[in-house]
Motif scaffolding. Structure first.
Motif, PDB file in Angstrom:
ATOM      1  N   ILE B 232       7.842  -8.615   0.523  1.00 45.12           N
ATOM      2  CA  ILE B 232       7.851  -7.243   1.010  1.00 45.12           C
ATOM      3  C   ILE B 232       6.427  -6.702   1.000  1.00 45.12           C
ATOM      4  O   ILE B 232       5.581  -7.151   0.229  1.00 45.12           O
ATOM      5  CB  ILE B 232       8.797  -6.317   0.192  1.00 45.12           C
ATOM      6  CG1 ILE B 232       8.636  -6.573  -1.294  1.00 45.12           C
ATOM      7  CG2 ILE B 232      10.219  -6.503   0.626  1.00 45.12           C
ATOM      8  CD1 ILE B 232       9.593  -5.775  -2.132  1.00 45.12           C
ATOM      9  N   LYS B 233       6.187  -5.745   1.891  1.00 48.38           N
ATOM     10  CA  LYS B 233       4.826  -5.214   2.048  1.00 48.38           C
ATOM     11  C   LYS B 233       4.681  -3.893   1.308  1.00 48.38           C
ATOM     12  O   LYS B 233       5.654  -3.176   1.100  1.00 48.38           O
ATOM     13  CB  LYS B 233       4.540  -4.980   3.526  1.00 48.38           C
ATOM     14  CG  LYS B 233       4.302  -6.237   4.302  1.00 48.38           C
ATOM     15  CD  LYS B 233       3.522  -5.894   5.573  1.00 48.38           C
ATOM     16  CE  LYS B 233       3.487  -7.075   6.511  1.00 48.38           C
ATOM     17  NZ  LYS B 233       4.856  -7.505   6.881  1.00 48.38           N
ATOM     18  N   TYR B 234       3.460  -3.595   0.944  1.00 47.72           N
ATOM     19  CA  TYR B 234       3.197  -2.299   0.327  1.00 47.72           C
ATOM     20  C   TYR B 234       1.765  -1.920   0.596  1.00 47.72           C
ATOM     21  O   TYR B 234       0.958  -2.734   1.033  1.00 47.72           O
ATOM     22  CB  TYR B 234       3.476  -2.352  -1.175  1.00 47.72           C
ATOM     23  CG  TYR B 234       2.471  -3.167  -1.961  1.00 47.72           C
ATOM     24  CD1 TYR B 234       2.473  -4.547  -1.896  1.00 47.72           C
ATOM     25  CD2 TYR B 234       1.509  -2.541  -2.744  1.00 47.72           C
ATOM     26  CE1 TYR B 234       1.548  -5.291  -2.600  1.00 47.72           C
ATOM     27  CE2 TYR B 234       0.579  -3.284  -3.460  1.00 47.72           C
ATOM     28  CZ  TYR B 234       0.602  -4.657  -3.390  1.00 47.72           C
ATOM     29  OH  TYR B 234      -0.317  -5.385  -4.079  1.00 47.72           O
ATOM     30  N   GLU B 235       1.479  -0.662   0.325  1.00 46.73           N
ATOM     31  CA  GLU B 235       0.130  -0.149   0.522  1.00 46.73           C
ATOM     32  C   GLU B 235      -0.396   0.271  -0.851  1.00 46.73           C
ATOM     33  O   GLU B 235       0.056   1.268  -1.413  1.00 46.73           O
ATOM     34  CB  GLU B 235       0.222   1.047   1.490  1.00 46.73           C
ATOM     35  CG  GLU B 235      -0.917   2.020   1.460  1.00 46.73           C
ATOM     36  CD  GLU B 235      -2.028   1.637   2.418  1.00 46.73           C
ATOM     37  OE1 GLU B 235      -1.791   0.796   3.302  1.00 46.73           O
ATOM     38  OE2 GLU B 235      -3.139   2.168   2.256  1.00 46.73           O
ATOM     39  N   PRO B 236      -1.329  -0.502  -1.424  1.00 53.69           N
ATOM     40  CA  PRO B 236      -1.814  -0.125  -2.754  1.00 53.69           C
ATOM     41  C   PRO B 236      -2.821   1.021  -2.683  1.00 53.69           C
ATOM     42  O   PRO B 236      -3.659   1.060  -1.785  1.00 53.69           O
ATOM     43  CB  PRO B 236      -2.503  -1.401  -3.251  1.00 53.69           C
ATOM     44  CG  PRO B 236      -2.899  -2.134  -2.020  1.00 53.69           C
ATOM     45  CD  PRO B 236      -1.958  -1.730  -0.920  1.00 53.69           C
ATOM     46  N   VAL B 237      -2.699   1.963  -3.591  1.00 53.73           N
ATOM     47  CA  VAL B 237      -3.702   3.023  -3.714  1.00 53.73           C
ATOM     48  C   VAL B 237      -4.373   2.835  -5.073  1.00 53.73           C
ATOM     49  O   VAL B 237      -3.776   3.129  -6.102  1.00 53.73           O
ATOM     50  CB  VAL B 237      -3.067   4.419  -3.620  1.00 53.73           C
ATOM     51  CG1 VAL B 237      -4.109   5.496  -3.851  1.00 53.73           C
ATOM     52  CG2 VAL B 237      -2.406   4.602  -2.271  1.00 53.73           C
TER      53      VAL B 237
END
Ligand SMILES: N[C@@H](CCC(=O)N[C@@H](CS)C(=O)NCC(=O)O)C(=O)O
Lengths: 405, 404
Positions: B232-237
């Motif tokens: 699964i994809k995510y956007e790290p901050v």
């Protein structure tokens, strides 16, 4: 003269290295150089010994190990399985991206503000002074953090766009979404046949350039001024648009749409990039504006009066007579502003923008514990970027310099 | 230059203050500078102007030592010297009169200044117990707030004597970064927190989510592994401190905050409406959190290790702050309690301390169970159950080797 040289050659005593003014400066320089090198050698030796004592001899092997962490903004292919070297590359490209964007906008804003600050309009001139003093006198880190905080707190969350009772909406016909995570804008997509449109567009650009050249030649030869702007605008727009429709609209737009947690599709400009870019640009622009103002003021007022006497309009006087001469004064300080902007971009970490300081000098350094190696590489990166920028700018400076014949 | 003589530790730490003070002021007072502090500290450590042997021992010829210290003293005045830890951390601490303890920048329950500006919390209690054992004063501790990124440099450079900051014991930190983890004071695992309104029930539903994550942690590595494994994809901050993460999370700049489950519970407890946020059921990693010291000073490592063990044993043996005074008066009929409290035998002298060292450590904040209950236990707003952190006899993992 011949007589003295002869006697000197015949008797050279060691003490002359100190007492003879012809040799003394050489002696001093040699001694200074030796001391400097000894100092450097001592520092290096010390660093090496301390590293060895820590059980961490200098080694760059970690660069080939998998990085293990993800980076949000990547201009090249990168996954958490890529190497630390690759992560560093992603970081360098991010640094370059914000530096280039920043330099362009800073220049545009800086030149405008610099010119406007000299405006006869009292309010405009004062406003520009306030802007310049405000930005020049507050540390850029604070501006960066402030912009980010404003960004996060004022723009709506993606969640607010959802549902029937959405509290936020998109702009420009549902094509642009401004959220506190960043801006989503449409992205062009190229279908079959789009290359013809692009080719036509490139040809029009060449056409514009040749027409401008021709117009200049003609003006130089006959004094007749052609309507370059209007003709070029036509060349810019008409052929490409025509071909675009003839080919059946082969270029489309990928619109951002709300999907799941975030918007999907389109270009995503992260809040960290925008905050950093804006802060760096506005900050550096204040300095550039001052450089521009001093450049303009360095051009003798007689030039303006002469131009007016010849009946040249103020706008043209500025762009054809004053600015070209002012450029010679403006370029050198401009170079150092570009370098400053690039170096200041290392503050990116304050807003979580993953530049080279954030990847190589941040996570990689921390996860591998290779401080010395990472910092040396980091310094080498900034040094290379800075030297390249100043080489290019120096070359440009050389080319616009007053040619003395 | 390559003599094996040790530099006088005092002179090193004395001169060190010049450069460090300025730096530390900057780094501490401006949260975002802390981020940059890492690199400054990093350089300083490496360029430390002490001979490489400075930590090898003091039993060398006084004369050489004197000469060297004068020479190096002169050089270090330049403010460039950093504190490579000197011979014995224990002697250093005694000479200084206080313990320098690295903690987090603020995580309520674990380490945070209270209303009076006094540091308090689960991790802080370990520092206080050590100070009480060594110096006889639980208040003789100075705290250095560290971020996930600055903590290891702070410890390696000798800026802190011990690090007690929700730090996970991992192979590479132990072996490659060269730290000695002296035990585990909290068995944890990485969790996820989301706003209830998102209606997410499982971490597997987080495809495409924006995730706030502290940099320089094991958490960011686990996260990458977990999402990759589940495709699964995510956007790290990336974020520097817990406070910043909280701000971004509450403003909705990220959908999810992930870190150690205990940290999530502690963070949530400080929210205005804790009930609006849920922890997802998945725990995606093992995070054994414990205090750590530098490699190479076994005496100090032993002391820190056995101080923690004393707190744990005290709970197991039923020694509490209520009955401690009574029990340490005279030997009772449990020999292990007697050895622990120094009423029998002399374990303290083996550590280079007196007999009552462990009694003082326990007196500082009570036994392990009391510390847990007071700071993060079920009666507090953080409300963590003992779970894995129950005594082994109660089915948990908390287990101290015997005192004998
Ligand atoms: N256990 C992990 C993560 C430690 C960590 O950073 N924890 C956070 C939240 S539990 C923290 O202590 N933050 C406090 C701060 O920002 O100073 C590690 O050792 O890498």
């Amino acid at each position: 003269m011949t007589a003295t040289t002869d006697t000197d050659k015949s008797v050279f005593r060691l003490s002359m290295l100190i007492y003879d003014t012809r040799y003394r400066s050489l002696t001093i320089q040699a001694v200074a150089l030796i001391l400097f090198m000894l100092g450097v050698a001592w520092l290096l030796n010390n660093a090496a010994e301390n590293l060895a004592a820590l059980g961490k001899p200098l080694s760059f092997g970690f660069l080939t190990h998998p990085a293990g962490y993800d980076i949000n903004q990547r201009l090249v292919e990168y996954t958490s399985q890529s190497t630390h070297a690759r992560a560093a590359l992603v970081g360098i490209l991010n640094t370059l991206l914000v530096a280039v964007l920043g330099c362009i906008t800073a220049t545009l804003i800086g030149v405008t503000v610099g010119v406007l600050r000299l405006s006869k309009n009292w309010i405009v001139a004062r406003l520009m002074t306030v802007y310049i003093e405000g930005f020049r006198n507050v540390p850029v880190l604070l501006w960066i953090v402030l912009f980010m905080a404003i960004f996060i707190e004022t723009f709506p969350q993606p969640r607010d766009f959802r549902g029937a009772d959405a509290t936020a909406s998109m702009y420009l016909g549902e094509s642009v979404a401004l959220t506190n995570r960043g801006f989503y804008i449409p992205k062009p997509v190229f279908y079959d046949g789009s290359w013809i449109v692009i080719a036509v567009f490139v040809v029009s650009l060449i056409g514009m350039w040749s027409f401008a050249r021709m117009a200049r030649k003609k003006q130089e030869a006959t004094g007749q001024i052609l309507p370059v702007m209007w003709v070029n605008l036509a060349i810019f727009v008409i052929p490409s648009v025509l071909v675009y429709f003839v080919m059946g609209k082969p270029i489309g737009l990928d619109m951002p749409v709300l999907k799941g947690f975030n918007f999907a599709g389109g270009f995503y400009m992260r809040n960290s990039l925008i905050a950093l870019w804006l802060a760096l640009s506005l900050y550096t622009a204040a300095f550039i504006a001052e450089a521009v103002r001093s450049g303009i003021q360095a051009v003798s007022h007689g030039q303006t009066e002469a131009a007016f006497a010849l009946g040249i309009r103020p706008g043209r006087t500025m762009s054809l007579i004053i600015l070209p001469q002012a450029l010679r004064v403006i370029i050198p300080p401009l170079i150092s502003q570009y370098l400053n902007l690039t170096k200041n971009s290392s503050l990116a970490i304050a807003v979580g923008y993953m530049d080279i300081t954030g990847t190589l000098g941040g996570i990689t350094l921390n996860q591998t514990g290779r401080e010395m190696e990472s910092l040396l590489m980091l310094m080498a990166c900034y040094l290379t970027i800075s030297l390249t920028v100043s080489a290019i700018m120096n070359w440009y400076n050389e080319s616009i310099k007053l040619k003395e014949r | 230059m390559r003599s094996d003589a040790g530099i006088l530790p005092e002179s090193a730490s004395y001169h060190r203050s010049i450069g460090d003070c300025v730096l530390d002021l900057m780094v501490r007072n401006c949260p975002n500078l802390r981020a940059l502090g890492i690199s400054m500290r990093g350089t300083k450590t490496i360029l430390a102007f002490g001979p490489k042997s400075s930590r090898k021992g003091t039993d060398h010829q006084e004369e050489v030592k004197m000469k060297k210290s004068v020479f190096l003293g002169a050089l270090t005045v330049a403010g460039l010297a950093a504190g490579l830890a000197s011979a014995g951390t224990m002697d250093d601490v005694k000479a200084k009169g206080f313990l320098q303890c690295g903690v987090s920048t603020g995580l309520v329950g674990f380490a945070a200044p209270d209303a009076n500006g006094e540091w308090d919390g689960f991790d802080v209690s370990v520092c206080r117990a050590i100070a009480a054992a060594v110096l006889g004063d639980a208040k003789a501790v100075k705290f250095t707030p560290t971020t996930g990124k600055t903590r290891f440099t702070a410890l390696a450079s000798g800026e802190v004597d011990v690090l007690a900051r929700n730090t996970t014991w991992t192979f590479s930190r132990d072996v490659d970064l060269k730290f000695t983890f002296i035990g585990v004071n909290y068995y944890d695992g990485q969790g996820f927190m989301v706003p209830k309104a998102l209606g997410v029930a499982s971490a597997k539903d987080l495809d495409g989510a924006t995730v706030c994550i502290q940099t320089g942690t094991t958490t960011e590595l686990n996260l990458a592994d977990y999402f990759r494994a589940n495709n699964i994809k995510y956007e790290p901050v990336p974020i520097e401190t817990n406070a910043e993460a909280q701000q971004q999370y509450l403003a909705g700049a990220c959908d999810v905050y992930t870190t150690d489950a205990s940290g999530l519970a502690a963070t949530r407890a400080t929210f205005e409406n804790p009930g609006d946020h849920v922890l997802l059921p998945e725990i995606i990693s093992k995070e054994p959190l414990g205090p750590l010291v530098r490699h190479g000073d076994d005496q100090w490592a032993d002391l820190v290790k056995w101080t923690l063990n004393a707190l744990i044993s005290a709970e197991e043996l039923g020694v509490t702050s209520a009955n401690l005074a009574e029990m340490s008066k005279a030997p009772g009929n449990n020999p292990e309690i007697n050895r622990l409290l120094g009423t029998e035998g002399d374990l303290g002298s083996m550590l280079g301390l007196d007999k009552a060292w462990a009694a003082r450590a326990i007196a500082a904040g009570g036994n392990y169970g009391e510390i847990f209950a007071r700071n993060i236990g079920e009666a507090t707003s953080i409300g963590l159950a003992r779970g894995l952190n129950a005594q082994w006899a109660n089915g948990g993992l908390i287990y101290s080797p015997p005192f004998r």
